[in-house]
Design an enzyme around this catalytic site. Structure first.
Site, PDB file in Angstrom:
ATOM      1  N   SER A  56       0.831  -1.212   0.000  1.00  0.00           N
ATOM      2  CA  SER A  56       0.000   0.000   0.000  1.00  0.00           C
ATOM      3  C   SER A  56       0.863   1.260   0.000  1.00  0.00           C
ATOM      4  O   SER A  56       0.333   2.373  -0.011  1.00  0.00           O
ATOM      5  CB  SER A  56      -0.937   0.003   1.210  1.00  0.00           C
ATOM      6  OG  SER A  56      -0.216  -0.197   2.400  1.00  0.00           O
ATOM      7  N   ASN A 106      -2.149  -2.828  13.101  1.00  0.00           N
ATOM      8  CA  ASN A 106      -3.612  -2.726  13.007  1.00  0.00           C
ATOM      9  C   ASN A 106      -4.169  -1.532  13.788  1.00  0.00           C
ATOM     10  O   ASN A 106      -5.033  -0.805  13.294  1.00  0.00           O
ATOM     11  CB  ASN A 106      -4.265  -4.027  13.477  1.00  0.00           C
ATOM     12  CG  ASN A 106      -3.874  -5.192  12.593  1.00  0.00           C
ATOM     13  OD1 ASN A 106      -3.301  -4.978  11.519  1.00  0.00           O
ATOM     14  ND2 ASN A 106      -4.162  -6.400  13.027  1.00  0.00           N
ATOM     15  N   THR A 138     -41.305  24.820  -9.999  1.00  0.00           N
ATOM     16  CA  THR A 138     -41.560  23.461  -9.526  1.00  0.00           C
ATOM     17  C   THR A 138     -41.831  22.664 -10.797  1.00  0.00           C
ATOM     18  O   THR A 138     -42.368  23.214 -11.770  1.00  0.00           O
ATOM     19  CB  THR A 138     -42.779  23.381  -8.578  1.00  0.00           C
ATOM     20  OG1 THR A 138     -43.936  23.792  -9.308  1.00  0.00           O
ATOM     21  CG2 THR A 138     -42.626  24.263  -7.350  1.00  0.00           C
ATOM     22  N   HIS A 139     -41.428  21.420 -10.813  1.00  0.00           N
ATOM     23  CA  HIS A 139     -41.518  20.591 -12.034  1.00  0.00           C
ATOM     24  C   HIS A 139     -40.810  21.253 -13.211  1.00  0.00           C
ATOM     25  O   HIS A 139     -41.174  21.044 -14.359  1.00  0.00           O
ATOM     26  CB  HIS A 139     -42.976  20.312 -12.432  1.00  0.00           C
ATOM     27  CG  HIS A 139     -43.831  19.861 -11.292  1.00  0.00           C
ATOM     28  ND1 HIS A 139     -43.994  18.530 -10.955  1.00  0.00           N
ATOM     29  CD2 HIS A 139     -44.544  20.565 -10.369  1.00  0.00           C
ATOM     30  CE1 HIS A 139     -44.783  18.437  -9.893  1.00  0.00           C
ATOM     31  NE2 HIS A 139     -45.129  19.658  -9.516  1.00  0.00           N
ATOM     32  N   SER A 176     -14.712  26.225 -27.112  1.00  0.00           N
ATOM     33  CA  SER A 176     -14.733  25.009 -27.920  1.00  0.00           C
ATOM     34  C   SER A 176     -13.616  25.086 -28.948  1.00  0.00           C
ATOM     35  O   SER A 176     -13.288  26.166 -29.434  1.00  0.00           O
ATOM     36  CB  SER A 176     -16.088  24.890 -28.610  1.00  0.00           C
ATOM     37  OG  SER A 176     -15.968  24.156 -29.806  1.00  0.00           O
ATOM     38  N   LYS A 218     -18.653  29.425 -28.502  1.00  0.00           N
ATOM     39  CA  LYS A 218     -18.970  28.699 -27.268  1.00  0.00           C
ATOM     40  C   LYS A 218     -18.242  29.225 -26.032  1.00  0.00           C
ATOM     41  O   LYS A 218     -17.087  29.595 -26.076  1.00  0.00           O
ATOM     42  CB  LYS A 218     -18.610  27.213 -27.424  1.00  0.00           C
ATOM     43  CG  LYS A 218     -19.511  26.431 -28.354  1.00  0.00           C
ATOM     44  CD  LYS A 218     -20.924  26.236 -27.814  1.00  0.00           C
ATOM     45  CE  LYS A 218     -20.982  25.243 -26.685  1.00  0.00           C
ATOM     46  NZ  LYS A 218     -20.860  23.858 -27.114  1.00  0.00           N
ATOM     47  N   ASN A 251     -18.290  27.404 -22.395  1.00  0.00           N
ATOM     48  CA  ASN A 251     -18.879  26.270 -21.672  1.00  0.00           C
ATOM     49  C   ASN A 251     -18.639  26.368 -20.164  1.00  0.00           C
ATOM     50  O   ASN A 251     -17.524  26.680 -19.744  1.00  0.00           O
ATOM     51  CB  ASN A 251     -18.276  24.959 -22.182  1.00  0.00           C
ATOM     52  CG  ASN A 251     -18.547  24.748 -23.665  1.00  0.00           C
ATOM     53  OD1 ASN A 251     -19.596  25.140 -24.169  1.00  0.00           O
ATOM     54  ND2 ASN A 251     -17.596  24.150 -24.351  1.00  0.00           N
ATOM     55  N   GLU A 271     -19.819  21.683 -14.663  1.00  0.00           N
ATOM     56  CA  GLU A 271     -20.099  20.333 -15.169  1.00  0.00           C
ATOM     57  C   GLU A 271     -19.187  19.302 -14.518  1.00  0.00           C
ATOM     58  O   GLU A 271     -19.602  18.199 -14.165  1.00  0.00           O
ATOM     59  CB  GLU A 271     -19.913  20.290 -16.688  1.00  0.00           C
ATOM     60  CG  GLU A 271     -20.947  21.101 -17.443  1.00  0.00           C
ATOM     61  CD  GLU A 271     -20.561  21.229 -18.905  1.00  0.00           C
ATOM     62  OE1 GLU A 271     -20.862  20.309 -19.673  1.00  0.00           O
ATOM     63  OE2 GLU A 271     -19.947  22.242 -19.272  1.00  0.00           O
ATOM     64  N   TYR A 278      -9.090  -7.248  12.191  1.00  0.00           N
ATOM     65  CA  TYR A 278      -8.499  -6.692  10.973  1.00  0.00           C
ATOM     66  C   TYR A 278      -8.451  -7.737   9.866  1.00  0.00           C
ATOM     67  O   TYR A 278      -8.153  -8.904  10.099  1.00  0.00           O
ATOM     68  CB  TYR A 278      -7.069  -6.183  11.247  1.00  0.00           C
ATOM     69  CG  TYR A 278      -6.420  -5.633   9.983  1.00  0.00           C
ATOM     70  CD1 TYR A 278      -6.661  -4.334   9.568  1.00  0.00           C
ATOM     71  CD2 TYR A 278      -5.616  -6.443   9.186  1.00  0.00           C
ATOM     72  CE1 TYR A 278      -6.112  -3.838   8.390  1.00  0.00           C
ATOM     73  CE2 TYR A 278      -5.057  -5.961   8.005  1.00  0.00           C
ATOM     74  CZ  TYR A 278      -5.307  -4.659   7.610  1.00  0.00           C
ATOM     75  OH  TYR A 278      -4.765  -4.185   6.445  1.00  0.00           O
ATOM     76  N   GLN A 282      -7.309  -2.578   3.738  1.00  0.00           N
ATOM     77  CA  GLN A 282      -6.331  -1.703   3.094  1.00  0.00           C
ATOM     78  C   GLN A 282      -6.991  -0.925   1.948  1.00  0.00           C
ATOM     79  O   GLN A 282      -6.527   0.136   1.554  1.00  0.00           O
ATOM     80  CB  GLN A 282      -5.172  -2.553   2.572  1.00  0.00           C
ATOM     81  CG  GLN A 282      -4.058  -1.761   1.936  1.00  0.00           C
ATOM     82  CD  GLN A 282      -2.811  -2.608   1.740  1.00  0.00           C
ATOM     83  OE1 GLN A 282      -2.149  -2.979   2.701  1.00  0.00           O
ATOM     84  NE2 GLN A 282      -2.504  -2.940   0.500  1.00  0.00           N
ATOM     85  N   LYS A 288      -8.351   3.146   1.774  1.00  0.00           N
ATOM     86  CA  LYS A 288      -7.582   4.402   1.718  1.00  0.00           C
ATOM     87  C   LYS A 288      -7.733   5.227   0.441  1.00  0.00           C
ATOM     88  O   LYS A 288      -7.954   6.433   0.509  1.00  0.00           O
ATOM     89  CB  LYS A 288      -6.103   4.100   1.944  1.00  0.00           C
ATOM     90  CG  LYS A 288      -5.843   3.759   3.383  1.00  0.00           C
ATOM     91  CD  LYS A 288      -4.444   3.321   3.634  1.00  0.00           C
ATOM     92  CE  LYS A 288      -4.428   2.580   4.940  1.00  0.00           C
ATOM     93  NZ  LYS A 288      -5.303   1.356   4.945  1.00  0.00           N
TER      94      LYS A 288
HETATM   95  N1  ARG Z   1      -1.212  -1.560   5.039  1.00  0.00           N
HETATM   96  C1  ARG Z   1      -2.159  -2.061   5.966  1.00  0.00           C
HETATM   97  C2  ARG Z   1      -3.496  -1.357   5.731  1.00  0.00           C
HETATM   98  O1  ARG Z   1      -3.481  -0.362   5.124  1.00  0.00           O
HETATM   99  C3  ARG Z   1      -1.731  -1.759   7.363  1.00  0.00           C
HETATM  100  C4  ARG Z   1      -2.226  -2.761   8.348  1.00  0.00           C
HETATM  101  C5  ARG Z   1      -1.670  -4.063   8.015  1.00  0.00           C
HETATM  102  N2  ARG Z   1      -1.828  -5.011   9.034  1.00  0.00           N
HETATM  103  C6  ARG Z   1      -1.591  -6.309   8.801  1.00  0.00           C
HETATM  104  N3  ARG Z   1      -1.714  -7.075   9.803  1.00  0.00           N
HETATM  105  N4  ARG Z   1      -1.279  -6.747   7.634  1.00  0.00           N
HETATM  106  O2  ARG Z   1      -4.534  -1.810   6.130  1.00  0.00           O
END
Ligand code: ARG
Length: 460
Positions: free
Chosen positions: A23, A110, A155-156, A277, A283, A285, A290, A317, A322, A325
């Site tokens: 990660s 964890n 409305t509508h 454009s 144009k 835009n 958007e 956990y 992971q 994130k």
């Molecule tokens: N990279 C892991 C995560 O983002 C960190 C926790 C990992 N813990 C483990 N026991 N593998 O969740």
């Protein structure tokens, strides 16, 4: 390269497997939070006599070096060390020697990762709240200039009754006020420390979780170690609040886009928030509006992605987590960017009062007024509705509006009509008289503006 957890293993995974599991490519975003959490943890270990003061000092100094390096962009991360936690721990040991290995006493990745994300989101949610306030301010400023500027209310998507343009803008102020409140509430509920919950069951070391929680500015600690390491509610709540906020922005985007069209011409976006454009020279835009409307989709997606990731997970956990994130980082970036652009768009847009005035004069949005007029004079509202409906039909057949009908037309429809209806039918009068609490009457809008300004100045 050897793994920090390599003792139990007889062979290492191939690089591409490591890469898939790592990660570090995205969780390096948490580098400062991870160091902050470690600093509190090491202080707690020393306070509880689990490591010596000299050891703690060395570790803290090492962490400060890493912090500085991170700020200067000098830290190098490697996939071999999987994530931000192991990368930093390895670099700490490289920096200060084996004593660095004592940092991880009485904690696990964890509880560490959960702590990092709490710290990250607490900070980012606050920044988003500040950005919400900035947009509310931009809306309030435009509103203050346009209390008596009228637009058709719909409305509508059909013209309904005219409203003050300020009233329309302030509707979004109050939506954002709820968004602000939700972010605030979620922050209060989630400001608890998971640190010291260990891998899942707590630890045999005589740690003081409350102490490290206080150092990190948490209001308390998670009561249950299993919950502490497996809870991601705080992220789901944030993503949900962000989704609602984006939904509000997206609705206003839709209106800004419509209002910028040739058909409406109620507003014109500043050049800095529009694009041209490549083929059609005429144009202009409303791209930014958007794009924000479009980005709302990915923010919803991030919410659903996490909800789905979590739904089948047993305690505690699981590596699935992971996946919490990237969507969170993406949402933070998207919401902050959208709010910033939005405040700029609102501040700089040109309001075409002339087109708006023309629009409210050239429609039947004053018809309710006429029915209310008859009802005030004693006619049951249902009957009045019918009488006015017929007058509208007459006007449509003649290709005119209610203000163009003659007194004899009115008296032919009901003897209750008198000359004063021509005043009553003026859009300005129509709006001014809607003075019920929260209505579009100018007095109401003025007092709403005062309330809004009070909120902005006291931040409550
Ligand atoms: N990279 C892991 C995560 O983002 C960190 C926790 C990992 N813990 C483990 N026991 N593998 O969740």
């Amino acid at each position: 390269m050897s793994k920090l957890w390599g003792g139990r293993f007889t062979k290492s995974a191939e690089e591409w497997v490591d890469e898939f599991g790592a990660s570090i490519g995205f969780d390096q975003e948490l580098v400062q939070e991870d160091i902050e959490g470690s600093l509190a943890h090491v202080a707690m270990l020393a306070k509880c006599g689990i490591i010596s003061d000299e050891e703690a000092t060395k570790i803290k100094e090492g962490l400060q070096v890493l912090k500085q390096k991170a700020e200067n962009g000098e830290l190098e991360f490697s996939v071999a060390q999987e994530d931000i936690h192991l990368n930093l721990e390895k670099q700490l040991i490289d920096e200060i020697g084996p004593v660095g290995g004592k940092l991880h006493t009485g904690r696990s990745r964890n509880d560490q990762v959960a702590t990092d994300m709490h710290l990250y989101l607490r900070n980012e949610a606050r920044e988003i709240m500040v950005a919400v306030r900035a947009l509310q301010e931009a809306l309030t400023k435009q509103a203050a200039d346009h209390v008596e500027t009228l637009i058709p209310g719909y409305t509508h998507m059909q013209r309904a009754q005219p409203v003050s343009f300020a009233h329309h803008l302030l509707a979004y102020f109050w939506m954002l006020e709820r968004d602000y409140g939700r972010l605030h509430d979620a922050g209060k509920r989630s400001n608890l420390s998971p640190l010291g919950a260990g891998a899942l069951a707590g630890t045999t070391f005589p740690i003081d979780r409350t102490y490290s929680a206080e150092l990190l500015g948490f209001d308390g600690i998670y009561e249950n170690s299993l919950d502490a390491v497996s809870d991601r509610d705080f992220i789901v709540e944030f993503l949900s609040n962000a989704s609602m906020l984006m939904m509000h922005l997206s609705r206003l985007c839709e209106e800004l886009i419509l209002w910028s069209s040739q058909e409406f011409q109620f507003i014109e976006m500043d050049d800095s928030f529009a694009t041209g454009s490549s083929i059609m020279p005429q144009k202009k835009n409303p791209d930014m509006a958007e794009l924000i409307r479009g980005k709302t989709g990915r923010v919803y997606g991030n919410l659903f992605s996490l909800l789905t990731t979590l739904k089948g997970l047993p305690l505690a956990y699981n590596k699935d987590m992971q996946e919490d994130k990237e969507g969170m980082f993406d949402t933070v970036k998207t919401v902050k960017g959208s709010l910033r652009i939005f405040a700029g768009m609102i501040e700089t847009m040109t309001v075409n009062e002339g087109t708006m005035a023309k629009a409210v004069h050239e429609d039947f949005s004053n018809a309710t007024e006429l029915a209310d007029y008859l009802a005030t004079k004693g006619m049951p509202f249902r009957e009045a509705h019918e009488v006015v409906g017929k007058l509208v039909l007459t006007a449509i057949e003649r290709g005119v509006y209610l203000l163009d009908l003659k007194m004899e037309d009115y008296q032919g429809a009901s003897e209750l009509f008198a000359e004063d209806i021509y005043e009553v039918l003026q859009p300005h009068t129509v709006v001014a008289r809607r003075n019920s609490a929260g209505g579009t009457g100018f007095d109401q809008v003025q007092s709403a503006l005062e309330k809004a300004n009070h909120i902005l100045s006291t931040n409550k």
